[in-house]
Enzyme design. Structure first.
Site, PDB file in Angstrom:
ATOM      1  N   ARG A  13       1.072  -1.099   0.229  1.00 24.24           N
ATOM      2  CA  ARG A  13       0.306  -0.072  -0.161  1.00 24.24           C
ATOM      3  C   ARG A  13       0.673   1.071  -0.525  1.00 24.24           C
ATOM      4  NH1 ARG A  13      -2.993  -1.505   4.842  1.00 24.24           N
ATOM      5  NH2 ARG A  13      -1.382  -2.664   5.945  1.00 24.24           N
ATOM      6  N   ASP A 131      -5.685  -3.994   3.758  1.00 24.01           N
ATOM      7  CA  ASP A 131      -4.323  -4.972   3.493  1.00 24.01           C
ATOM      8  C   ASP A 131      -5.035  -6.067   2.633  1.00 24.01           C
ATOM      9  OD1 ASP A 131      -2.273  -6.267   3.244  1.00 24.01           O
ATOM     10  OD2 ASP A 131      -2.405  -6.781   5.721  1.00 24.01           O
TER      11      ASP A 131
HETATM   12  P1  4NP Z   1       1.591  -3.889   3.108  1.00 28.14           P
HETATM   13  O1  4NP Z   1       1.336  -5.356   2.564  1.00 28.14           O
HETATM   14  O2  4NP Z   1       1.370  -3.060   4.479  1.00 28.14           O
HETATM   15  O3  4NP Z   1       0.139  -2.756   2.707  1.00 28.14           O
HETATM   16  O4  4NP Z   1       3.051  -3.575   3.130  1.00 28.14           O
HETATM   17  C1  4NP Z   1       1.627  -5.635   4.059  1.00 28.14           C
HETATM   18  C2  4NP Z   1       3.172  -6.863   3.606  1.00 28.14           C
HETATM   19  C3  4NP Z   1       3.216  -7.831   4.506  1.00 28.14           C
HETATM   20  C4  4NP Z   1       2.116  -8.046   5.308  1.00 28.14           C
HETATM   21  C5  4NP Z   1       1.243  -7.562   5.668  1.00 28.14           C
HETATM   22  C6  4NP Z   1       0.540  -6.618   5.186  1.00 28.14           C
HETATM   23  N1  4NP Z   1       3.250  -8.770   6.099  1.00 28.14           N
HETATM   24  O5  4NP Z   1       2.531  -9.517   7.407  1.00 28.14           O
HETATM   25  O6  4NP Z   1       4.084  -9.860   6.274  1.00 28.14           O
END
Ligand code: 4NP
Length: 164
Positions: A13, A131
């Site tokens: 994101r 997410d």
């Molecule tokens: P972001 O998405 O916060 O939008 O970059 C995610 C990327 C990895 C994880 C969770 C959310 N993870 O749990 O590894």
């Protein structure tokens, strides 16, 4: 002005928001706005943006850049605004902020989404950029659309002289 977008992993994101906002700001002639992104979680530090987010951005002619890094207390000194993707990121930032002045720099991206009506005054789930990490391709398309709308609203907000 300097703005840092913050999510959990800094691979889906927030790199999307960083790239989308940069394109919108450049198109509006706001070459004075510096943008960056960071994560509250350390799992992906050093990693390139998630290929699914990159693919979605590329469909819109936007290239995701950078390597994941952790947000740190010094970011509150450097950036004017720290823009969180969801309420958990926002709460983590508020915890990390070294002062009341630093806490005042923390905002939720979707607060700037145009035409917010339902539950506009409440701190509900409609304020989160979902997410997408464990979701399918639709999730990434939805997330991109939310980010694009909200970044446009954020740019309008910071370009409005009455908000200075
Ligand atoms: P972001 O998405 O916060 O939008 O970059 C995610 C990327 C990895 C994880 C969770 C959310 N993870 O749990 O590894």
């Amino acid at each position: 002005m300097k703005i840092c977008f913050v999510c959990l992993g800094n691979i889906c994101r927030s790199p999307t928001a960083e790239a989308v906002f940069r394109v919108q700001a450049e198109a509006a002639g706001r070459h004075d706005i510096e943008v960056d992104s960071a994560g509250t979680g350390a799992w992906h530090v050093g990693a390139s943006p998630d290929e699914r987010s990159s693919a979605e951005a590329r469909r819109h002619g936007v290239e995701l850049e950078g390597r994941a890094r952790l947000v740190h207390a010094g970011d509150f000194e450097y950036f004017d605004l720290l823009v969180a993707m969801d309420r958990a990121n926002r709460d983590d930032l508020l915890e990390l902020a070294p002062s009341a002045e630093a806490r005042a720099r923390v905002h939720l991206l979707r607060r700037f989404e145009p035409d917010r009506v339902a539950g506009a005054g409440e701190d509900g789930p409609d304020l989160d950029v979902p997410d997408p990490y464990y979701g399918g391709r639709t999730g990434f398309a939805d997330v991109y659309a939310i980010i694009e709308r909200s970044c446009a609203g954020l740019l309008a907000h910071v370009s409005d002289p009455s908000n200075r």
